[in-house]
Scaffold this active site. Structure first.
Site, PDB file in Angstrom:
ATOM      1  N   GLN A   1      19.346  25.054  47.212  1.00 25.83           N
ATOM      2  CA  GLN A   1      19.799  23.670  47.171  1.00 25.83           C
ATOM      3  C   GLN A   1      18.831  22.759  46.421  1.00 25.83           C
ATOM      4  OE1 GLN A   1      20.689  22.426  51.216  1.00 25.83           O
ATOM      5  NE2 GLN A   1      21.813  24.311  51.619  1.00 25.83           N
TER       6      GLN A   1
ATOM      7  N   TYR B   1      24.473  28.617  63.879  1.00 21.49           N
ATOM      8  CA  TYR B   1      25.291  29.580  63.135  1.00 21.49           C
ATOM      9  C   TYR B   1      25.402  30.928  63.833  1.00 21.49           C
ATOM     10  CZ  TYR B   1      25.481  26.418  59.159  1.00 21.49           C
ATOM     11  OH  TYR B   1      25.721  25.343  58.344  1.00 21.49           O
TER      12      TYR B   1
ATOM     13  N   GLU C   1      28.754  14.590  60.582  1.00 14.21           N
ATOM     14  CA  GLU C   1      28.667  13.267  61.189  1.00 14.21           C
ATOM     15  C   GLU C   1      28.749  12.157  60.144  1.00 14.21           C
ATOM     16  OE1 GLU C   1      25.429  14.772  64.586  1.00 14.21           O
ATOM     17  OE2 GLU C   1      24.928  13.084  63.273  1.00 14.21           O
TER      18      GLU C   1
ATOM     19  N   TYR D   1      18.607  10.105  66.454  1.00 13.95           N
ATOM     20  CA  TYR D   1      19.976  10.626  66.387  1.00 13.95           C
ATOM     21  C   TYR D   1      20.118  12.032  66.972  1.00 13.95           C
ATOM     22  CZ  TYR D   1      21.085   6.373  64.008  1.00 13.95           C
ATOM     23  OH  TYR D   1      21.271   5.034  63.743  1.00 13.95           O
TER      24      TYR D   1
ATOM     25  N   HIS E   1      18.251  21.953  52.535  1.00 17.89           N
ATOM     26  CA  HIS E   1      18.194  20.701  53.285  1.00 17.89           C
ATOM     27  C   HIS E   1      17.097  19.748  52.812  1.00 17.89           C
ATOM     28  CE1 HIS E   1      20.515  22.359  57.037  1.00 17.89           C
ATOM     29  NE2 HIS E   1      21.105  22.658  55.884  1.00 17.89           N
TER      30      HIS E   1
END
Length: 409
Positions: A111, A291, A270, A280, A178
């Site tokens: 990513q 997972y 979300e 949060y 991420h």
């Protein structure tokens, strides 16, 4: 509740569509493509019930983000490490794409790579551009960074000079997932950064790390004195909110409230209203599960954590995000538009003060990586690219304003 401003170059929303199943944020590792000329042809007419006509403008290699310059041209990032400048022509076949030199070396893979691009609110005066990207560290580590540079444009391209890194994820860790690293300027001129937890879970709750946090800085990377944890010093002083997973969108509404869509684990994507100093809950709570099937307690089991305004299971894999303020789509004014990766479309969200709900989805047939509002109020999207499929820059216009060019299937 945050009092943050609408920024020039910030994301203005779009809506996403389709069935969502697997959560995904990574893209492929194809070779970078050379500069190219766009086709400017209508790829989809508004005959399927969608309230827009889709025009293909250009194609890119793993595009990730875009922003409009004051003269109507676009900057587009490609994840392998290229920044492209797009000239929009006056007719079919007249769009030109060239490379902007001076982009730092990025750690490309998974990513990671070149990420977001936004303009400083005073760009017309100072020509400053902000980019985010993955940076290699010692050993097999890496982390997201934000840098700023000065953009000079020429007839055949441009150059980013005086590039300096003003923020880094701490610590650098192994893995290539991420990063988050979406960036936005708020109405008060502050710089906001979404910092993903790098698939390491616990750093999202650790104030000795800035992973899994929403970051608020001055435009030079220094820490505002009124940040909620400023008195703790070090990286904690950068933090506006904590307990996040992977946030790939940031946008301010007309009242200055900051909203951010966030990828959940297996289920539980979300949309959060980002409030000063709030936690949060990730990874302590989530409306999804691990997972491997292990349960994560839901938000309603721990009321001390700030719960999302919307959750999605099956997931949509939310990416680019804008809150629409233009005049071309009157029914969308004030609504959020979220690019869906696994949803392969646009998700439209309606706000009512501090609450929100999904109201519509539009199937685009491809993973949607980025959403932006154009200067004239049209909506622009970037398709994600995988195995040579996708990667197009598309312009969404109201049907009555569509080009006369023939539609293609």
């Amino acid at each position: 509740m945050t009092q943050a401003p609408l920024r020039p170059g910030a994301r203005h929303p779009l809506a996403a569509a389709c069935l969502a199943v697997l959560l995904a944020a990574c893209t492929t590792t194809n070779d970078a493509a050379p500069a190219q000329t766009g086709t400017d042809t209508d790829s989809t007419a508004a005959t399927d019930g969608r309230p827009f006509t889709t025009t293909e403008i250009a194609q890119f290699k793993e595009p990730w983000a875009m922003t409009f310059l004051p003269d109507g041209r676009l900057l587009v990032t490609e994840k392998p490490g290229k920044l492209k400048l797009v000239w929009l022509g006056d007719g079919p076949g007249s769009t030109t794409v060239v490379e902007v030199a001076g982009v730092p070396e990025v750690d490309y893979g998974g990513q990671g790579g070149l990420g977001d691009v936004v303009l400083h609110p005073g760009f017309a005066r100072n020509r400053r551009v902000y980019i985010s990207y993955a940076e290699a560290g010692e050993g097999d580590t890496r982390g997201g960074v934000v840098a700023r540079g000065t953009l000079a444009l020429t007839d055949d391209g441009g150059t980013l000079s005086d590039v300096e890194v003003i923020w880094r994820q701490v610590p650098k860790v192994t893995g290539r997932g991420h990063y988050g690293h979406r960036i936005a300027f708020g109405p008060d001129g502050k710089l906001w950064i979404s910092s993903g937890e790098r698939q390491k879970f616990d750093p999202a709750q650790d104030m000795a790390s800035n992973l899994g946090k929403i970051i608020r800085l001055n435009d030079d990377g220094s820490v505002p004195a009124d940040n909620p944890f400023a008195d703790q010093g070090d990286v904690a002083a950068q933090v506006w909110s904590l307990g996040h997973r992977n946030m790939l969108g940031l946008a301010f509404d007309a009242q200055g409230r900051l909203w951010s869509p966030e990828m959940g684990p297996a289920g539980g994507d979300e949309l959060n209203l980002i409030e000063r100093g709030e936690n949060y809950g990730y990874p302590v709570v989530s409306n999804g599960d691990h997972y491997d099937g292990r349960d994560i307690p839901d938000h309603d089991t721990r009321p001390e954590f700030n719960a999302p305004e919307i959750t999605w299971t099956p997931v949509i894999s939310p990416a680019g995000f804008v809150i629409y303020s233009g005049g071309r789509f009157t029914d969308w004014q004030g609504d959020g538009l979220i690019g869906g990766l696994s949803a392969k479309g646009l998700v439209r969200v309606e706000f009512d003060g501090t609450s929100a709900r999904e109201v519509e989805r539009y199937d685009m047939g491809q993973r949607i990586r980025e959403v932006e509002q154009g200067p004239d109020g049209d909506v622009w999207i970037l398709e994600d690219e995988r195995n040579g499929s996708g990667g197009r820059l598309l312009r969404l216009s109201p049907p009555a304003a569509a080009s006369d060019a023939p539609a293609t299937p």
